[in-house]
Design a protein around this motif. Sequence first.
Motif, mmCIF file in Angstrom:
data_model
loop_
_atom_site.group_PDB
_atom_site.id
_atom_site.type_symbol
_atom_site.label_atom_id
_atom_site.label_comp_id
_atom_site.label_asym_id
_atom_site.label_seq_id
_atom_site.Cartn_x
_atom_site.Cartn_y
_atom_site.Cartn_z
ATOM 1 N N LEU A 136 45.128 25.836 14.418
ATOM 2 C CA LEU A 136 46.448 25.504 14.954
ATOM 3 C C LEU A 136 47.476 25.457 13.825
ATOM 4 C CD1 LEU A 136 45.459 22.617 17.435
ATOM 5 C CD2 LEU A 136 46.034 24.984 18.021
ATOM 6 N N LEU A 137 47.107 24.790 12.739
ATOM 7 C CA LEU A 137 48.026 24.649 11.607
ATOM 8 C C LEU A 137 48.370 26.010 11.012
ATOM 9 C CD1 LEU A 137 49.458 22.393 10.047
ATOM 10 C CD2 LEU A 137 47.575 22.422 8.415
ATOM 11 N N GLU A 138 47.385 26.893 10.955
ATOM 12 C CA GLU A 138 47.619 28.230 10.397
ATOM 13 C C GLU A 138 48.663 28.978 11.227
ATOM 14 O OE1 GLU A 138 47.589 32.347 10.136
ATOM 15 O OE2 GLU A 138 46.438 31.477 11.795
ATOM 16 N N LEU A 139 48.502 28.966 12.563
ATOM 17 C CA LEU A 139 49.459 29.665 13.431
ATOM 18 C C LEU A 139 50.844 29.021 13.348
ATOM 19 C CD1 LEU A 139 50.283 31.673 15.731
ATOM 20 C CD2 LEU A 139 49.545 29.923 17.358
ATOM 21 N N PHE A 140 50.882 27.688 13.437
ATOM 22 C CA PHE A 140 52.165 26.979 13.489
ATOM 23 C C PHE A 140 52.942 27.099 12.175
ATOM 24 C CE2 PHE A 140 50.401 23.683 16.816
ATOM 25 C CZ PHE A 140 50.165 24.734 17.691
ATOM 26 N N THR A 141 52.220 27.409 11.094
ATOM 27 C CA THR A 141 52.886 27.590 9.793
ATOM 28 C C THR A 141 53.411 29.023 9.673
ATOM 29 O OG1 THR A 141 51.373 25.977 8.848
ATOM 30 C CG2 THR A 141 52.585 27.357 7.300
ATOM 31 N N ARG A 142 52.583 29.966 10.123
ATOM 32 C CA ARG A 142 52.909 31.389 10.026
ATOM 33 C C ARG A 142 54.187 31.748 10.794
ATOM 34 N NH1 ARG A 142 50.156 35.872 12.782
ATOM 35 N NH2 ARG A 142 48.845 34.402 13.912
ATOM 36 N N THR A 143 54.378 31.121 11.948
ATOM 37 C CA THR A 143 55.494 31.485 12.822
ATOM 38 C C THR A 143 56.860 31.114 12.229
ATOM 39 O OG1 THR A 143 55.084 29.400 13.980
ATOM 40 C CG2 THR A 143 54.188 31.401 14.965
#
Lengths: 314, 314
Positions: free
Chosen positions: B274-281
């Motif tokens: 979740l953290l990976e996606l929410f950071t990438r966006t």
Amino acid sequence: MSTPMFENVALIGIGLIGSSLARVIAAKGLAGHVTIATRSAETLAQAQALELGDDYCQSNAEAVRDADLVIVSVPVGASEAVAIEIGPHLKPGAIVTDVGSTKASVVRQMAPHIPAHAHFIAGHPVAGTEQSGPAAGFAELFQDRWCILTPMEGTDADAIDRLSQFWQACGSTVDRMDPDHHDLVLAIASHLPHIIAYNIVGTADDLEAVTKSEVIKYSASGFRDFTRLAASDPVMWRDVCLHNKDAILEMLARFSEDLSSLQRSIRWGDGDKLLELFTRTRGIRRSIIEAGQDTDEPDFGRHTHKTEPSAAPE
Amino acid sequence: MSTPMFENVALIGIGLIGSSLARVIAAKGLAGHVTIATRSAETLAQAQALELGDDYCQSNAEAVRDADLVIVSVPVGASEAVAIEIGPHLKPGAIVTDVGSTKASVVRQMAPHIPAHAHFIAGHPVAGTEQSGPAAGFAELFQDRWCILTPMEGTDADAIDRLSQFWQACGSTVDRMDPDHHDLVLAIASHLPHIIAYNIVGTADDLEAVTKSEVIKYSASGFRDFTRLAASDPVMWRDVCLHNKDAILEMLARFSEDLSSLQRSIRWGDGDKLLELFTRTRGIRRSIIEAGQDTDEPDFGRHTHKTEPSAAPE
């Protein structure tokens, strides 16, 4: 200046919400003395440089020692650790509240560690922007917004009143709700929109390079509206997903079911069904504007910025 | 006043886009004479009351008789009918273009009916708001936006240049693209966001009454960002769905696949993912702001409106 509402206020966490609280407290003279605590030395130094409080410390335990009001503004996953730290150091009569976006989990995490001589009242100011950190806060963040309190049964009525008056002084209208109901309502009003926004921006990010750069170029045609939410604080939103799992999965299931049905209408060319949905949804936007929860300027009023240099796509 | 770019311009359809064209043409003196045609007597009367043109008629055929430039601004599903009507009445050298949000379908619908002595160049000004009708238009709509032209092979280069100059005079930057590629890019940049927005607002609309009213009340926490797109013209968007089916279904499939994966991460508590996606966006939003395609004001600058009476949720 009139007598402040609370002699000593401790702010645990000084991000967007904490620093906005510091600013509105200062602007309206709501506290005699404000102590700011945060684990990160860098963030604490930033808060101090911004002159957000009177005292600054890295120890949460120390920060709450004299506090009449303690406001915990940390990602909801950190709630229990904070409660364990501060519990033994709270003075009799102290009010402890939080600002987290999920409530049942926060109550479960914090309530057991707050001593009987203090008053624990979980809360959620329904306000925010996509920005984060101490510099992102501003005194008007809570103005004309709602603040939801989810006190447990048997909580001291006077303490609830004092906390309600504090939020009203910050500009908010106070609502009261059961924690589980709060989590269900916010799952659809806030959590699902953020998850969907993160997801669609992720889908676009995975596209072949040339298409991705074109999505950015032509994003004014719709896509950019989603990117604001998808730029919100990642740690906060990871914790929301992990701590409101059941309500979020329930709303995601409804959303996906509806999307499959819509997809089927597109595949089979069912124009009447599409038209029915696309017409019905206008009503909800009207209701939101009538409720004062959004601006009715076309394009959120973005065209008022059209002459600024940043808006020129040369 | 300098010589206008076109002596006679015919505007077929006078909704948000058509009426914005009428206004920018008048503001910049781009035409000697503007004829406005629309099927609905009521809309035509509205256009006349707003003084959007020089001549008004309900017959598309009549409207194009003297035109050097014909701009068709109708829902894409109506393109073929309009082409059949106007084709036989076009004068030699006339340029015919459109403003539809899908291009391959429009080319298929219109090209066969435009005579060889006229120049057909499909186009798409990537601009709009959630409002519709002749009163919703404004002269600055195309300012600092993109206009995509999708001319067929063998189209007269001079005609393409003249149309490009027209859009540049309206404030836009002109891009050229293959119709199929346009439809794929817009499927993700525009069509999917609208469909997702319609869908989530529909999901909320289906909730039990008490929860629905609360979604409206607390919509500032995320939901309201979706409602702007979901308030867009229903007929226009029905037609987009029906006429860009393949590209939309392809993007919907990617989106749903990603959403299932995200849902699984939530169910199993995979915080790292979740953290990976929410950071990438966050990176995509930064790119959009750097490209000048959105404002970087927190909350789209809505807080600048906080003192207006409509923003008070009493």
